[in-house]
Motif scaffolding. Structure first.
Motif, short mmCIF file in Angstrom:
data_model
loop_
_atom_site.label_atom_id
_atom_site.label_comp_id
_atom_site.label_asym_id
_atom_site.label_seq_id
_atom_site.Cartn_x
_atom_site.Cartn_y
_atom_site.Cartn_z
N PHE A 111 -1.61 -21.19 -33.71
CA PHE A 111 -2.79 -21.97 -33.33
C PHE A 111 -2.76 -22.39 -31.87
N HIS A 112 -1.57 -22.65 -31.33
CA HIS A 112 -1.45 -23.18 -29.97
C HIS A 112 -0.94 -22.15 -28.96
N GLU A 113 -0.94 -20.88 -29.37
CA GLU A 113 -0.37 -19.84 -28.50
C GLU A 113 -1.09 -19.76 -27.16
N PHE A 114 -2.39 -20.00 -27.16
CA PHE A 114 -3.17 -19.79 -25.94
C PHE A 114 -3.60 -21.10 -25.27
N ASP A 115 -2.95 -22.20 -25.64
CA ASP A 115 -3.32 -23.49 -25.06
C ASP A 115 -3.24 -23.50 -23.54
N SER A 116 -2.27 -22.77 -23.00
CA SER A 116 -2.08 -22.77 -21.55
C SER A 116 -3.27 -22.15 -20.82
N ASP A 154 -11.95 -7.39 -30.14
CA ASP A 154 -11.80 -8.38 -31.21
C ASP A 154 -10.71 -9.39 -30.90
N GLU A 155 -9.62 -8.92 -30.31
CA GLU A 155 -8.53 -9.83 -29.94
C GLU A 155 -8.96 -10.78 -28.82
N ILE A 156 -9.73 -10.27 -27.87
CA ILE A 156 -10.20 -11.12 -26.77
C ILE A 156 -11.17 -12.17 -27.29
N ILE A 157 -12.05 -11.77 -28.21
CA ILE A 157 -12.97 -12.73 -28.82
C ILE A 157 -12.18 -13.82 -29.55
N HIS A 158 -11.16 -13.41 -30.29
CA HIS A 158 -10.33 -14.37 -31.01
C HIS A 158 -9.66 -15.35 -30.04
N ILE A 159 -9.14 -14.83 -28.95
CA ILE A 159 -8.44 -15.69 -27.97
C ILE A 159 -9.41 -16.68 -27.33
N THR A 160 -10.58 -16.23 -26.96
CA THR A 160 -11.54 -17.13 -26.31
C THR A 160 -12.02 -18.22 -27.27
N LYS A 161 -12.11 -17.89 -28.56
CA LYS A 161 -12.50 -18.89 -29.56
C LYS A 161 -11.39 -19.91 -29.79
N VAL A 162 -10.21 -19.42 -30.15
CA VAL A 162 -9.12 -20.31 -30.56
C VAL A 162 -8.64 -21.18 -29.40
N SER A 163 -8.65 -20.63 -28.19
CA SER A 163 -8.18 -21.39 -27.03
C SER A 163 -9.22 -22.37 -26.50
N ASN A 164 -10.41 -22.38 -27.12
CA ASN A 164 -11.48 -23.31 -26.74
C ASN A 164 -12.09 -23.01 -25.38
N ILE A 165 -12.03 -21.75 -24.97
CA ILE A 165 -12.77 -21.34 -23.77
C ILE A 165 -14.26 -21.40 -24.08
N VAL A 166 -14.63 -21.05 -25.33
CA VAL A 166 -16.00 -21.23 -25.80
C VAL A 166 -16.01 -22.34 -26.85
N GLY A 167 -17.21 -22.86 -27.13
CA GLY A 167 -17.31 -23.96 -28.08
C GLY A 167 -16.74 -25.24 -27.53
N ASP A 168 -16.78 -25.38 -26.21
CA ASP A 168 -16.12 -26.51 -25.54
C ASP A 168 -17.05 -27.72 -25.48
N LEU A 169 -16.48 -28.91 -25.74
CA LEU A 169 -17.26 -30.15 -25.71
C LEU A 169 -16.76 -31.11 -24.64
N SER A 170 -16.00 -30.59 -23.68
CA SER A 170 -15.50 -31.46 -22.62
C SER A 170 -16.59 -31.69 -21.58
N ARG A 187 -4.96 -18.51 -11.35
CA ARG A 187 -4.77 -18.73 -12.78
C ARG A 187 -5.65 -17.76 -13.59
N ILE A 188 -6.90 -17.60 -13.18
CA ILE A 188 -7.82 -16.71 -13.90
C ILE A 188 -7.33 -15.26 -13.85
N ASN A 189 -6.84 -14.82 -12.70
CA ASN A 189 -6.31 -13.46 -12.59
C ASN A 189 -5.10 -13.26 -13.50
N THR A 190 -4.27 -14.27 -13.62
CA THR A 190 -3.12 -14.20 -14.53
C THR A 190 -3.58 -14.04 -15.97
N ILE A 191 -4.63 -14.77 -16.33
CA ILE A 191 -5.17 -14.69 -17.70
C ILE A 191 -5.74 -13.29 -17.96
N LEU A 192 -6.47 -12.74 -17.00
CA LEU A 192 -7.07 -11.42 -17.18
C LEU A 192 -5.99 -10.35 -17.35
#
Length: 648
Positions: A9-14, A42-58, A28-33
């Motif tokens: 669940f927290h693998e992509f928190d960083s 499908d894996e990229i979609i999963h990562i963006t969802k679980v890491s809260n890159i999308v669906g963000d309420l900040s 930082r963004i280049n490192t992520i890419l």
């Protein structure tokens, strides 16, 4: 369902952490890419969802960073993959952008309202605390304390709304903590109009919570989104949606049932209270014993006895009730809230708990609210310059057991000894198995080639052997917390499989101890401390909760209990809950636990209309409580409290 949550669940928190040095954002963004370079769409979609890159309420810089990161990832995908994969990404991206606009529109709507309805004075933290206290005090007065002739459903509904308002209060406070407002204590008397304007935030947070649920279902389940003249959202991950609803209602219902039975017995005893303990104190002690065992007072959290943590919350509740006993509607901080210097609070806690100043300071530090706090019940002290304030209507009925468990299991996503160890749960399950005359072995351990192996319980029915793993977990409530718990369970199941494989291959370690000559089959059971919302099975491991498992072994079917009369008004007739426990009955229970099955009959899919969208999701159809009566034995005794004469 559990197989859908087979990730860390927290693998992509960083990925979502905003760099301290703004100049390093591009780096930082280049490192992520680069990390995404070998991933599928499908894996990229999963990562963006679980890491809260999308669906963000900040808000603020964090939100801007995530939006920029999503744009870069989107460009990366669109330049890297073929047309078929691009279409998959396009559908996901469109959903993410629609939901992001939904939240942006909400923020604009809220900001416009307060821009067009300004307060006469500059908003400060003292005004916010006054407004929170005024809303909760008014609701308690009009719907809880002074309302007579309520039936059980009405009372429960009012309690639910009050608890919801307390949750909103924490979110409102966090919102203003991100704003540039004064946090110094003031002695101003604020005008009614200003107070009413700030109180409007509670109405906005009703819609905010719905948007929050939508975002979390988007991240951890499935949505169908249609945008025509009006935005329509359908939670199509129905199994998970039902599970969240049933789990929350079962947990809340079980707590309420234990508390209600205790009050009912206390009232029937007709004995005046003559000790320092009141009903809430006793109930909290019952819950702590249920969760941590009879020796709960000696158990330590963060190096301090649970007994002291319990008394600390008791201290907060007592002074809150004392404050509320003196009616005062003047819109001044000292008149409505309890405000003292940190040194004063430390000395009062030291005196009440009879501890050293160092321990008092440590306890106080753990109870101060921050942006990372779960809610104001767990962390009731609010920083006001050199002072700390308590909002009394938040803390007046705090059950310290639940505040302790929540505070130490959810703070900053850190899982400590409380949530990692199943020792007390193991003892409870062992007791139930022994009470059912099961041939049982507890805590079997062995080692081989430097590797350690263990099984919490092994028991037999005839020639079928059952291997059991117990796990104490933090109570989930939000959609995100339920998804996180499923990921945790999946991780524990993988470890359980390793132990199962070893002991089945080395069954000579326990077969003779069980008193059986041969084994016809092995069955595997994973037991959680928290209420589950759906029956589940992973690689032939049955996943159940302690409440339903204990009730089955004790032969207690789900019942509906009436708070007013103190009687069971309906018991669901279930054949496998009667007579001797057989393998056939055990199989029926594991496949279809009755408490969960009964709750399924009480929910249906509904469509809820909001000003800017409609959402279709499951909702509870009837507020009747299906509960298991295995907890009654914790209440039906008078040890330590001779003034309670319990009546059956």
């Amino acid at each position: 369902m559990i197989e859908n949550y087979n990730y860390d669940f927290h693998e992509f928190d960083s990925l979502i952490k905003l760099p301290n040095n703004i100049k390093k954002i591009d780096e930082r963004i280049n490192t992520i890419l680069l990390q995404l370079n070998d991933k599928s769409v499908d894996e990229i979609i999963h990562i963006t969802k679980v890491s809260n890159i999308v669906g963000d309420l900040s808000l603020g810089k964090s939100r801007d960073y995530k939006n920029l990161l999503f744009e870069k990832i989107s460009s990366f995908v669109e330049n890297k993959f073929d047309q078929e994969n691009k279409l998959v990404w396009k559908k996901f991206k469109n959903q993410a952008l629609i939901l992001d606009k939904l939240y942006s529109d909400f923020i604009i709507s809220r900001d416009n309202y307060f821009y067009n309805n300004p307060t006469k004075v500059k908003i400060d933290l003292s005004l916010i605390l006054i407004c929170i206290e005024k809303v909760l005090r008014s609701y308690n007065r009009n719907h809880i304390s002074e309302t007579s002739n309520q039936n059980e459903s009405e009372f429960e509904a009012n309690i639910h709304i009050r608890d919801t308002l307390k949750g909103y209060a924490a979110e409102i406070l966090k919102y203003f903590m991100f704003k540039d407002i004064s946090s110094k204590k003031t002695n101003k008397i604020y005008c009614i109009k200003d107070v009413e304007i700030i109180c409007k935030h509670f109405e906005f947070y009703d819609e905010y919570e719905s948007i929050k649920d939508i975002m979390e279902y988007f991240r951890f389940s499935q949505l169908e989104i249609k945008k025509d003249s009006h935005l329509s959202i359908d939670v199509i991950g129905e199994e998970f949606n039902r599970s969240v609803l049933i789990s929350n209602f079962r947990e809340k219902g079980a707590r309420h049932n234990r508390y209600s039975r205790l009050i009912s017995n206390y009232r029937k005893s007709n004995i005046e209270k003559k000790m320092d303990y009141d009903i809430n104190d006793y109930y909290s002690m019952i819950e702590l014993e249920r969760i941590l065992g009879e020796e709960w007072k000696s158990y330590e959290l963060d190096g301090i006895s649970v007994d002291y943590w319990n008394k600390a919350y008791l201290f907060v509740r007592k002074i809150s009730n004392k404050k509320l006993s003196k009616e005062n509607d003047i819109n001044q901080l000292d008149k409505l809230c309890i405000v003292k210097s940190k040194i004063q609070w430390t000395l009062e806690i030291k005196k009440f708990l009879k501890v050293s100043k160092e321990i008092a300071e440590k306890i106080l530090d753990n109870l101060i609210f921050s942006k990372e706090s779960y809610d104001l019940i767990d962390a009731p002290f609010i920083q006001l310059g050199d002072c700390l304030a308590i909002i009394p209507s938040i803390s007046q009925d705090t059950i310290s057991a639940f505040a302790i468990i929540s505070n130490f299991s959810k703070r900053l996503n850190k899982l400590n000894d409380l949530s990692k160890k199943g020792y007390f749960l193991e003892k409870a399950i062992t007791s139930v198995l022994n009470g059912g005359n099961m041939r049982t072995i507890s805590n079997l351990k062995d080692s081989y080639q430097g590797e350690n192996y263990e099984i919490d319980q092994i028991f037999a029915i005839g020639e079928i052997v059952y291997l059991v793993e117990c796990k104490t977990l933090p109570y989930p409530y939000t959609v995100k917390e339920h998804a996180e718990q499923l990921c945790m369970i999946h991780g524990y199941l993988k470890k359980f499989e390793r132990n199962i494989d070893y002991f089945i291959r080395n069954s000579q370690l326990f077969i003779s101890k069980l008193g059986i000559e041969r084994v016809r089959d092995f069955k595997k059971i994973f037991i959680t401390s928290t209420m589950l919302g759906a029956p589940d099975n992973y690689n032939d491991i049955y996943i159940v909760d302690e409440s339903s498992f204990s009730a089955f072994l004790r032969r207690y079917p789900p019942v509906i209990w009436d708070f007013c009369s103190g009687r069971n008004i309906f018991t669901k007739d279930i054949s496998y809950y009667t007579g001797e426990i057989t393998n056939s009955k055990m199989y029926q229970f594991l496949k279809q636990p009755a408490p969960i099955d009964a709750m399924k009959e009480k929910i249906k899919k509904v469509t809820i209309n909001h000003s800017s969208f409609t959402i279709s999701q499951y909702s509870l159809e009837n507020q009747s409580e299906f509960i298991s009566v295995e907890d009654v034995h914790l209440i039906n005794r008078d040890s330590n409290f001779p003034w309670i004469n319990l009546v059956d």
